[in-house]
Scaffold this motif. Structure first.
Motif, PDB file in Angstrom:
ATOM      1  N   GLU A 137       0.811  -1.272  -0.123  1.00 30.55           N
ATOM      2  CA  GLU A 137       0.062  -0.110   0.157  1.00 30.55           C
ATOM      3  C   GLU A 137       0.812   1.421  -0.062  1.00 30.55           C
ATOM      4  O   GLU A 137       0.578   2.269  -0.709  1.00 30.55           O
ATOM      5  CB  GLU A 137      -1.040  -0.111   1.284  1.00 30.55           C
ATOM      6  N   LEU A 138       1.997   1.070   0.828  1.00 32.89           N
ATOM      7  CA  LEU A 138       2.805   2.434   0.903  1.00 32.89           C
ATOM      8  C   LEU A 138       3.647   2.667  -0.579  1.00 32.89           C
ATOM      9  O   LEU A 138       3.553   3.797  -1.016  1.00 32.89           O
ATOM     10  CB  LEU A 138       3.851   2.252   1.968  1.00 32.89           C
ATOM     11  N   ASP A 139       3.833   1.524  -1.209  1.00 36.87           N
ATOM     12  CA  ASP A 139       4.495   1.818  -2.570  1.00 36.87           C
ATOM     13  C   ASP A 139       3.692   2.261  -3.515  1.00 36.87           C
ATOM     14  O   ASP A 139       3.726   3.034  -4.227  1.00 36.87           O
ATOM     15  CB  ASP A 139       5.008   0.024  -2.883  1.00 36.87           C
ATOM     16  N   GLU A 140       2.337   1.742  -3.510  1.00 40.85           N
ATOM     17  CA  GLU A 140       1.340   2.135  -4.500  1.00 40.85           C
ATOM     18  C   GLU A 140       0.453   3.409  -4.243  1.00 40.85           C
ATOM     19  O   GLU A 140       0.591   4.091  -5.273  1.00 40.85           O
ATOM     20  CB  GLU A 140       0.368   0.962  -4.808  1.00 40.85           C
ATOM     21  N   LYS A 141       0.359   3.586  -3.059  1.00 39.19           N
ATOM     22  CA  LYS A 141      -0.389   5.090  -2.751  1.00 39.19           C
ATOM     23  C   LYS A 141       0.659   5.727  -2.202  1.00 39.19           C
ATOM     24  O   LYS A 141       0.171   7.190  -2.514  1.00 39.19           O
ATOM     25  CB  LYS A 141      -1.569   4.592  -1.633  1.00 39.19           C
ATOM     26  N   GLY A 142       1.533   5.575  -1.738  1.00 43.47           N
ATOM     27  CA  GLY A 142       2.403   6.587  -1.102  1.00 43.47           C
ATOM     28  C   GLY A 142       2.194   6.977   0.409  1.00 43.47           C
ATOM     29  O   GLY A 142       3.015   7.680   1.062  1.00 43.47           O
ATOM     30  N   PHE A 143       1.209   6.124   1.181  1.00 44.63           N
ATOM     31  CA  PHE A 143       0.700   6.418   2.331  1.00 44.63           C
ATOM     32  C   PHE A 143      -0.220   5.474   2.817  1.00 44.63           C
ATOM     33  O   PHE A 143      -0.741   4.667   2.377  1.00 44.63           O
ATOM     34  CB  PHE A 143      -0.030   8.009   2.452  1.00 44.63           C
ATOM     35  N   TYR A 144      -0.432   5.149   4.154  1.00 41.61           N
ATOM     36  CA  TYR A 144      -1.544   4.532   4.843  1.00 41.61           C
ATOM     37  C   TYR A 144      -1.641   5.002   6.351  1.00 41.61           C
ATOM     38  O   TYR A 144      -0.676   5.641   6.836  1.00 41.61           O
ATOM     39  CB  TYR A 144      -1.137   2.828   5.012  1.00 41.61           C
ATOM     40  N   PHE A 145      -2.729   4.876   6.913  1.00 41.33           N
ATOM     41  CA  PHE A 145      -3.090   4.771   8.043  1.00 41.33           C
ATOM     42  C   PHE A 145      -3.186   3.725   9.112  1.00 41.33           C
ATOM     43  O   PHE A 145      -3.525   2.751   8.963  1.00 41.33           O
ATOM     44  CB  PHE A 145      -4.400   5.828   8.339  1.00 41.33           C
ATOM     45  N   LEU A 146      -2.587   4.179  10.561  1.00 45.42           N
ATOM     46  CA  LEU A 146      -2.842   3.044  11.629  1.00 45.42           C
ATOM     47  C   LEU A 146      -4.073   4.005  12.239  1.00 45.42           C
ATOM     48  O   LEU A 146      -3.977   4.974  12.826  1.00 45.42           O
ATOM     49  CB  LEU A 146      -1.582   2.972  12.426  1.00 45.42           C
ATOM     50  N   LYS A 147      -4.999   3.059  12.397  1.00 46.12           N
ATOM     51  CA  LYS A 147      -6.432   3.542  12.886  1.00 46.12           C
ATOM     52  C   LYS A 147      -6.537   2.931  14.526  1.00 46.12           C
ATOM     53  O   LYS A 147      -6.441   1.766  14.566  1.00 46.12           O
ATOM     54  CB  LYS A 147      -7.870   3.427  12.291  1.00 46.12           C
ATOM     55  N   TYR A 148      -6.927   3.842  15.360  1.00 48.68           N
ATOM     56  CA  TYR A 148      -7.240   3.312  16.918  1.00 48.68           C
ATOM     57  C   TYR A 148      -8.729   3.346  16.994  1.00 48.68           C
ATOM     58  O   TYR A 148      -9.377   4.154  16.735  1.00 48.68           O
ATOM     59  CB  TYR A 148      -6.412   4.381  17.667  1.00 48.68           C
ATOM     60  N   ASN A 149      -9.280   2.127  17.594  1.00 44.46           N
ATOM     61  CA  ASN A 149     -10.447   1.945  17.975  1.00 44.46           C
ATOM     62  C   ASN A 149     -10.927   2.864  18.815  1.00 44.46           C
ATOM     63  O   ASN A 149     -10.609   3.252  19.867  1.00 44.46           O
ATOM     64  CB  ASN A 149     -10.743   0.617  18.259  1.00 44.46           C
ATOM     65  N   PRO A 150     -12.230   3.826  18.668  1.00 44.21           N
ATOM     66  CA  PRO A 150     -12.799   4.642  19.446  1.00 44.21           C
ATOM     67  C   PRO A 150     -13.255   4.064  20.978  1.00 44.21           C
ATOM     68  O   PRO A 150     -13.357   4.971  21.853  1.00 44.21           O
ATOM     69  CB  PRO A 150     -13.982   5.128  18.761  1.00 44.21           C
ATOM     70  N   LYS A 151     -13.329   2.724  20.834  1.00 44.35           N
ATOM     71  CA  LYS A 151     -13.624   2.201  22.131  1.00 44.35           C
ATOM     72  C   LYS A 151     -12.654   1.933  23.135  1.00 44.35           C
ATOM     73  O   LYS A 151     -12.685   1.294  23.984  1.00 44.35           O
ATOM     74  CB  LYS A 151     -14.431   0.810  21.742  1.00 44.35           C
ATOM     75  N   GLY A 152     -11.328   2.013  22.532  1.00 44.50           N
ATOM     76  CA  GLY A 152     -10.052   1.877  23.362  1.00 44.50           C
ATOM     77  C   GLY A 152      -9.319   0.811  22.720  1.00 44.50           C
ATOM     78  O   GLY A 152      -9.765   0.290  21.662  1.00 44.50           O
ATOM     79  N   SER A 153      -8.146   0.640  23.224  1.00 48.70           N
ATOM     80  CA  SER A 153      -7.325  -0.217  22.836  1.00 48.70           C
ATOM     81  C   SER A 153      -7.416  -1.740  23.534  1.00 48.70           C
ATOM     82  O   SER A 153      -8.005  -1.601  24.565  1.00 48.70           O
ATOM     83  CB  SER A 153      -5.647   0.205  23.012  1.00 48.70           C
ATOM     84  N   LYS A 154      -7.239  -2.666  22.850  1.00 53.78           N
ATOM     85  CA  LYS A 154      -7.359  -3.895  23.553  1.00 53.78           C
ATOM     86  C   LYS A 154      -6.106  -4.108  24.225  1.00 53.78           C
ATOM     87  O   LYS A 154      -4.849  -3.769  23.903  1.00 53.78           O
ATOM     88  CB  LYS A 154      -7.508  -5.052  22.476  1.00 53.78           C
ATOM     89  N   PRO A 155      -6.211  -4.982  25.361  1.00 52.61           N
ATOM     90  CA  PRO A 155      -4.969  -5.348  26.344  1.00 52.61           C
ATOM     91  C   PRO A 155      -4.096  -6.195  25.464  1.00 52.61           C
ATOM     92  O   PRO A 155      -4.167  -6.771  24.279  1.00 52.61           O
ATOM     93  CB  PRO A 155      -5.399  -6.058  27.491  1.00 52.61           C
ATOM     94  N   SER A 156      -2.769  -5.947  25.834  1.00 49.61           N
ATOM     95  CA  SER A 156      -1.648  -6.766  25.424  1.00 49.61           C
ATOM     96  C   SER A 156      -1.668  -8.135  25.726  1.00 49.61           C
ATOM     97  O   SER A 156      -2.526  -8.581  26.571  1.00 49.61           O
ATOM     98  CB  SER A 156      -0.216  -6.053  25.468  1.00 49.61           C
ATOM     99  N   ASP A 157      -0.655  -8.937  25.265  1.00 48.85           N
ATOM    100  CA  ASP A 157      -0.450 -10.479  25.997  1.00 48.85           C
ATOM    101  C   ASP A 157       0.450 -10.448  27.042  1.00 48.85           C
ATOM    102  O   ASP A 157       0.865 -11.713  27.451  1.00 48.85           O
ATOM    103  CB  ASP A 157      -0.016 -11.382  24.634  1.00 48.85           C
ATOM    104  N   VAL A 158       0.647  -9.469  27.852  1.00 49.21           N
ATOM    105  CA  VAL A 158       1.225  -9.379  29.034  1.00 49.21           C
ATOM    106  C   VAL A 158       0.573  -8.836  29.940  1.00 49.21           C
ATOM    107  O   VAL A 158      -0.029  -7.728  29.816  1.00 49.21           O
ATOM    108  CB  VAL A 158       2.758  -8.647  29.018  1.00 49.21           C
ATOM    109  N   TRP A 159       0.150  -9.515  30.989  1.00 52.84           N
ATOM    110  CA  TRP A 159      -0.915  -9.105  32.055  1.00 52.84           C
ATOM    111  C   TRP A 159      -0.100  -9.032  33.610  1.00 52.84           C
ATOM    112  O   TRP A 159       0.361  -9.948  33.797  1.00 52.84           O
ATOM    113  CB  TRP A 159      -1.994 -10.050  32.053  1.00 52.84           C
ATOM    114  N   ASP A 160      -0.050  -7.999  34.257  1.00 52.34           N
ATOM    115  CA  ASP A 160       0.401  -7.627  35.294  1.00 52.34           C
ATOM    116  C   ASP A 160      -0.652  -7.949  36.430  1.00 52.34           C
ATOM    117  O   ASP A 160      -1.572  -7.153  36.707  1.00 52.34           O
ATOM    118  CB  ASP A 160       0.994  -6.230  35.624  1.00 52.34           C
ATOM    119  N   ILE A 161      -0.552  -9.158  37.116  1.00 47.71           N
ATOM    120  CA  ILE A 161      -1.651  -9.503  38.065  1.00 47.71           C
ATOM    121  C   ILE A 161      -0.927 -10.234  39.274  1.00 47.71           C
ATOM    122  O   ILE A 161      -0.029 -11.085  39.187  1.00 47.71           O
ATOM    123  CB  ILE A 161      -2.650 -10.415  37.441  1.00 47.71           C
TER     124      ILE A 161
END
Length: 343
Positions: free
Chosen positions: A246-270
């Motif tokens: 996409e970067l080669d063909e269009k020259g740009f792309y977006f990383l979009k963040y969900n308006p409901k928030g980010s999902k947790p990662s696979d490291v949990w501090d408990i």
């Protein structure tokens, strides 16, 4: 026992069903494809001697793995196609060599048909006392998430998202949750010597559309990757990465963040639980370790299974989340404690 289990599964009672007996044998009384989610932490090999013995006391770790895998395959049978299996298991040493038991089990299960979706690292934050002088302390355990099918299983990721900061308008400019206004990106597009004029025009229009989505609350945040300014986020190979293409063909792309928030990662501090007043049961299996798996993969009014229920932690969490649950343990004393905790 089979009739009792079937009656519970078909009934409306949300109080946990707690069954005393060997996990492998009791599981045989549960019908095929009847359980929504299994969350469990079996006894680790050669770590503790629980009441009534059971799995974990085998002389050879290979025997332990074989016995545990047999039980996990019964879980596979009783789990719905939409269901998930969460397995927390710790490691052990033999002759000072770390045995990699959790991963040996995980590999064996995937070889037998389970699909491994995630390996969660449970960072226990505070570890127990470790007096060894020739290795580092052990402060984490894996939590494996298995499913029966590669798509179509129940997974409510929105239920556990972190609440995001909101976008806002400052002096007429749209500002994302982390302060992105688009001004720097517009400047980079303008000064680019790599983008064609057509690509620049498309990039401007796309950026304005993203800023409008931010203002309307459809996105909470974004990042823009522009050809010649940033590298692709994963791979520069157009064969391996759709973003590179996409970067080669269009020259740009977006990383979009969900308006409901980010999902947790696979490291949990408990932090492990060690003060539940549970008498002679010492496994530091915390309620917080159960919450995300149950919320994610068991629908409300669904059924959660724990074939090594111990003092009932999984069932307590399931009950508090309005899920039915079935707990199995070889020790009748632990079943009694579980009953008391679930009252």
């Amino acid at each position: 026992m089979k009739r009792k289990v079937e009656k519970y599964i078909l009934g409306e009672d949300t109080n946990p069903l707690l069954l005393s007996g060997d996990a492998l044998e009791v599981l045989k009384s549960i019908p095929d494809n009847s359980i929504d989610c299994c969350m469990t932490s079996p006894p680790y090999w050669q770590k503790r001697e629980y009441a009534n013995g059971g799995i974990g006391l085998e002389k050879k770790y290979e025997e332990y793995i074989d016995n545990l895998v047999a039980i996990c395959m019964e879980v596979h049978r009783v789990l719905k196609l939409t269901g998930s299996f969460w397995l927390n298991i710790g490691d052990s040493y033999k002759n000072k060599c770390l045995l990699n038991i959790p991963w040996r089990v995980a590999i064996e299960l995937t070889d037998r048909g389970w699909i491994l979706r995630n390996t969660i690292i449970w960072n226990k934050v505070k570890g127990g006392m470790d007096n060894s002088k020739d290795r580092l302390g052990n402060a984490y355990e894996p939590l494996f998430h298995f499913v029966k099918v590669n798509k179509g299983y129940y997974y409510d990721v929105d239920s556990i998202r972190n609440k995001p900061s909101g976008a806002k308008v400052v002096n007429g400019a749209v500002v994302s949750a982390t302060g992105v206004t688009g001004v720097k990106y517009k400047r980079k597009i303008e000064l680019s010597t790599v983008l064609t004029e057509e690509q620049k025009a498309n990039a401007y229009n796309a950026l304005e559309d993203i800023l409008t989505q931010i203002q309307q609350g459809k996105l909470s945040d974004f990042r823009m990757v522009i050809k010649g300014n940033q590298r692709t986020t994963h791979s520069d190979s157009k064969k391996l990465s759709g973003r590179a293409k996409e970067l080669d063909e269009k020259g740009f792309y977006f990383l979009k963040y969900n308006p409901k928030g980010s999902k947790p990662s696979d490291v949990w501090d408990i932090i492990p639980e060690d003060t539940q007043g549970r008498g002679e049961h010492f496994a530091p299996y915390p309620e917080d370790l159960c919450k995300n798996p149950i919320m994610l993969t068991c629908p409300e009014n669904g059924i959660v299974l724990d074939p090594f229920v111990g003092t009932g932690t999984t069932c307590v969490v399931a009950m508090n989340m309005n899920r039915k649950s079935i707990g199995i343990d070889i020790a009748s004393d632990y079943i009694a404690i579980s009953n008391d905790r679930c009252k």
